[in-house]
Every structure is written in C-alpha cells, then in structure tokens.
Design a protein around this motif. Structure first.
Motif, PDB file in Angstrom:
ATOM      1  N   PHE A 121      87.991  81.358 -10.655  1.00  0.00           N
ATOM      2  CA  PHE A 121      86.490  81.758 -10.954  1.00  0.00           C
ATOM      3  C   PHE A 121      86.169  80.941 -12.153  1.00  0.00           C
ATOM      4  N   SER A 122      87.231  80.526 -12.991  1.00  0.00           N
ATOM      5  CA  SER A 122      86.565  79.788 -14.004  1.00  0.00           C
ATOM      6  C   SER A 122      86.432  78.494 -13.629  1.00  0.00           C
ATOM      7  N   SER A 123      86.981  77.925 -12.940  1.00  0.00           N
ATOM      8  CA  SER A 123      86.905  76.500 -12.153  1.00  0.00           C
ATOM      9  C   SER A 123      85.675  76.441 -11.467  1.00  0.00           C
ATOM     10  N   VAL A 124      85.419  77.344 -10.698  1.00  0.00           N
ATOM     11  CA  VAL A 124      84.107  77.390  -9.593  1.00  0.00           C
ATOM     12  C   VAL A 124      82.864  77.616 -10.679  1.00  0.00           C
ATOM     13  N   LEU A 125      82.950  78.533 -11.695  1.00  0.00           N
ATOM     14  CA  LEU A 125      81.719  78.555 -12.500  1.00  0.00           C
ATOM     15  C   LEU A 125      81.662  77.537 -13.304  1.00  0.00           C
ATOM     16  N   GLY A 126      82.719  76.844 -13.902  1.00  0.00           N
ATOM     17  CA  GLY A 126      82.481  75.435 -14.497  1.00  0.00           C
ATOM     18  C   GLY A 126      81.735  74.485 -13.803  1.00  0.00           C
ATOM     19  N   HIS A 127      82.098  74.479 -12.582  1.00  0.00           N
ATOM     20  CA  HIS A 127      81.653  73.355 -11.558  1.00  0.00           C
ATOM     21  C   HIS A 127      80.237  73.814 -11.233  1.00  0.00           C
ATOM     22  N   GLU A 128      79.740  74.871 -11.131  1.00  0.00           N
ATOM     23  CA  GLU A 128      78.570  75.329 -10.867  1.00  0.00           C
ATOM     24  C   GLU A 128      77.666  75.511 -11.889  1.00  0.00           C
ATOM     25  N   LEU A 129      77.977  75.853 -12.904  1.00  0.00           N
ATOM     26  CA  LEU A 129      77.333  75.896 -14.344  1.00  0.00           C
ATOM     27  C   LEU A 129      76.672  74.268 -14.631  1.00  0.00           C
ATOM     28  N   LYS A 130      77.557  73.283 -13.974  1.00  0.00           N
ATOM     29  CA  LYS A 130      76.763  72.022 -14.268  1.00  0.00           C
ATOM     30  C   LYS A 130      75.776  71.620 -13.261  1.00  0.00           C
ATOM     31  N   TRP A 131      76.006  72.186 -12.030  1.00  0.00           N
ATOM     32  CA  TRP A 131      74.659  72.215 -11.057  1.00  0.00           C
ATOM     33  C   TRP A 131      73.559  73.071 -11.836  1.00  0.00           C
ATOM     34  N   ILE A 132      73.796  74.124 -12.169  1.00  0.00           N
ATOM     35  CA  ILE A 132      72.721  75.002 -12.497  1.00  0.00           C
ATOM     36  C   ILE A 132      71.724  74.458 -13.772  1.00  0.00           C
ATOM     37  N   THR A 133      72.628  73.960 -14.642  1.00  0.00           N
ATOM     38  CA  THR A 133      72.231  73.098 -15.859  1.00  0.00           C
ATOM     39  C   THR A 133      71.278  71.921 -15.325  1.00  0.00           C
ATOM     40  N   SER A 134      71.721  71.283 -14.359  1.00  0.00           N
ATOM     41  CA  SER A 134      71.117  70.011 -13.653  1.00  0.00           C
ATOM     42  C   SER A 134      69.850  70.523 -12.961  1.00  0.00           C
ATOM     43  N   ALA A 135      69.960  71.627 -12.420  1.00  0.00           N
ATOM     44  CA  ALA A 135      68.820  72.361 -11.776  1.00  0.00           C
ATOM     45  C   ALA A 135      67.682  72.385 -12.523  1.00  0.00           C
ATOM     46  N   ALA A 136      68.070  73.183 -13.841  1.00  0.00           N
ATOM     47  CA  ALA A 136      66.918  73.798 -14.554  1.00  0.00           C
ATOM     48  C   ALA A 136      66.412  72.708 -15.176  1.00  0.00           C
ATOM     49  N   SER A 137      67.350  71.557 -15.508  1.00  0.00           N
ATOM     50  CA  SER A 137      66.591  70.339 -16.028  1.00  0.00           C
ATOM     51  C   SER A 137      65.476  69.690 -15.339  1.00  0.00           C
ATOM     52  N   SER A 138      65.910  69.745 -14.028  1.00  0.00           N
ATOM     53  CA  SER A 138      64.999  69.000 -13.051  1.00  0.00           C
ATOM     54  C   SER A 138      63.555  69.747 -12.901  1.00  0.00           C
ATOM     55  N   GLN A 139      63.864  71.306 -12.736  1.00  0.00           N
ATOM     56  CA  GLN A 139      63.003  72.018 -12.567  1.00  0.00           C
ATOM     57  C   GLN A 139      61.751  71.766 -13.985  1.00  0.00           C
ATOM     58  N   ARG A 140      62.418  71.899 -15.094  1.00  0.00           N
ATOM     59  CA  ARG A 140      61.503  71.594 -16.341  1.00  0.00           C
ATOM     60  C   ARG A 140      60.737  70.327 -16.358  1.00  0.00           C
ATOM     61  N   GLN A 141      61.491  69.208 -15.794  1.00  0.00           N
ATOM     62  CA  GLN A 141      60.677  67.785 -15.538  1.00  0.00           C
ATOM     63  C   GLN A 141      59.543  67.865 -14.634  1.00  0.00           C
ATOM     64  N   GLN A 142      59.974  68.693 -13.384  1.00  0.00           N
ATOM     65  CA  GLN A 142      58.949  68.728 -12.407  1.00  0.00           C
ATOM     66  C   GLN A 142      57.497  69.465 -13.159  1.00  0.00           C
ATOM     67  N   ARG A 143      57.759  70.729 -13.874  1.00  0.00           N
ATOM     68  CA  ARG A 143      56.657  71.253 -14.546  1.00  0.00           C
ATOM     69  C   ARG A 143      55.935  70.381 -15.541  1.00  0.00           C
ATOM     70  N   LYS A 144      56.804  69.618 -16.216  1.00  0.00           N
ATOM     71  CA  LYS A 144      55.868  68.606 -17.166  1.00  0.00           C
ATOM     72  C   LYS A 144      55.074  67.675 -16.493  1.00  0.00           C
ATOM     73  N   GLU A 145      55.617  67.142 -15.087  1.00  0.00           N
ATOM     74  CA  GLU A 145      54.847  66.256 -14.536  1.00  0.00           C
ATOM     75  C   GLU A 145      53.762  66.810 -13.858  1.00  0.00           C
ATOM     76  N   VAL A 146      53.589  68.163 -13.343  1.00  0.00           N
ATOM     77  CA  VAL A 146      52.688  68.957 -12.842  1.00  0.00           C
ATOM     78  C   VAL A 146      51.763  68.912 -13.954  1.00  0.00           C
TER      79      VAL A 146
END
Length: 114
Positions: A86-111
């Motif tokens: 669980f710790s390993s999967v969560l660590g991997h997926e938290l990288k994804w969710i952090t990246s996804a949230a960052s991309s989402q913020r960038q898209q909102r700024k552009e809009v």
C-alpha cells in the motif's frame, strides 16, 4: 441493493445514495482498493462502484478532472493500510495526483487569461 443493505444496515441501507448519483468535485480523484477484499470479491467495486465512478468523473467534465482507480493484489483487506505494498502504491500514485493537480491548475490559469 443487497450489498448496500449488508454494508450500511437495515436502517441506513435504503437511504444511502449511490456515489454515481452525485456531481463529483472538480479535483483529481484517486481510488485505492484491494482486488480481492472479502471472500475473493472486489468489495470496493461492488459497493462503491469505484470503476464506474472513475469513468463518471472522467466523462462528467470532458476529461478535465483526472481520475484513477487502482486495485492492489491483496488477500488481506484488514491490514492493507499497514502493508508495504500500500505504501509503495500510494507513493507512486501520489506523484500522479500531484502532477494531475498541477496540470489542472495550469489549465485553469490559461482559461482565465483567454
């Protein structure tokens, strides 16, 4: 209906809404579960419709809300939170969710600029 009744009881089961009925918040979604939680059944998916909810979130706003459902191979539902898997999967997926949230913020700024 039967599974909802078993999980939430006779009093609360009939009034417990499906997660598919609501409007998901506009933030990245990460659903983690065991592929064989109880008696070899994927309980997270049966009760909470995790795969369907993931599809709903992805489609509800034309893909603007990142969503991911990850099922871990584990036969021991009761201590999955304390497992190294669980710790390993969560660590991997938290990288994804952090990246996804960052991309989402960038898209909102552009809009907002347009």
């Amino acid at each position: 209906d039967f599974l909802t009744l078993v999980a939430f009881g006779r009093e609360n089961g009939p009034t417990t809404p499906s997660p598919l009925d609501g409007i998901p918040p506009k933030i990245p979604h990460l659903l983690l579960g065991c592929s064989k939680e109880v008696f070899g059944l994927p309980l997270m998916d049966l009760l909470f419709c995790s795969k369907e909810f993931t599809k709903l979130v992805e489609s509800k706003y034309d893909g603007s809300i990142p969503a991911r459902c990850v099922e871990m191979d584990s036969l021991n539902h009761w201590n999955i939170l304390a497992s190294s898997k669980f710790s390993s999967v969560l660590g991997h997926e938290l990288k994804w969710i952090t990246s996804a949230a960052s991309s989402q913020r960038q898209q909102r700024k552009e809009v907002k600029k347009d």
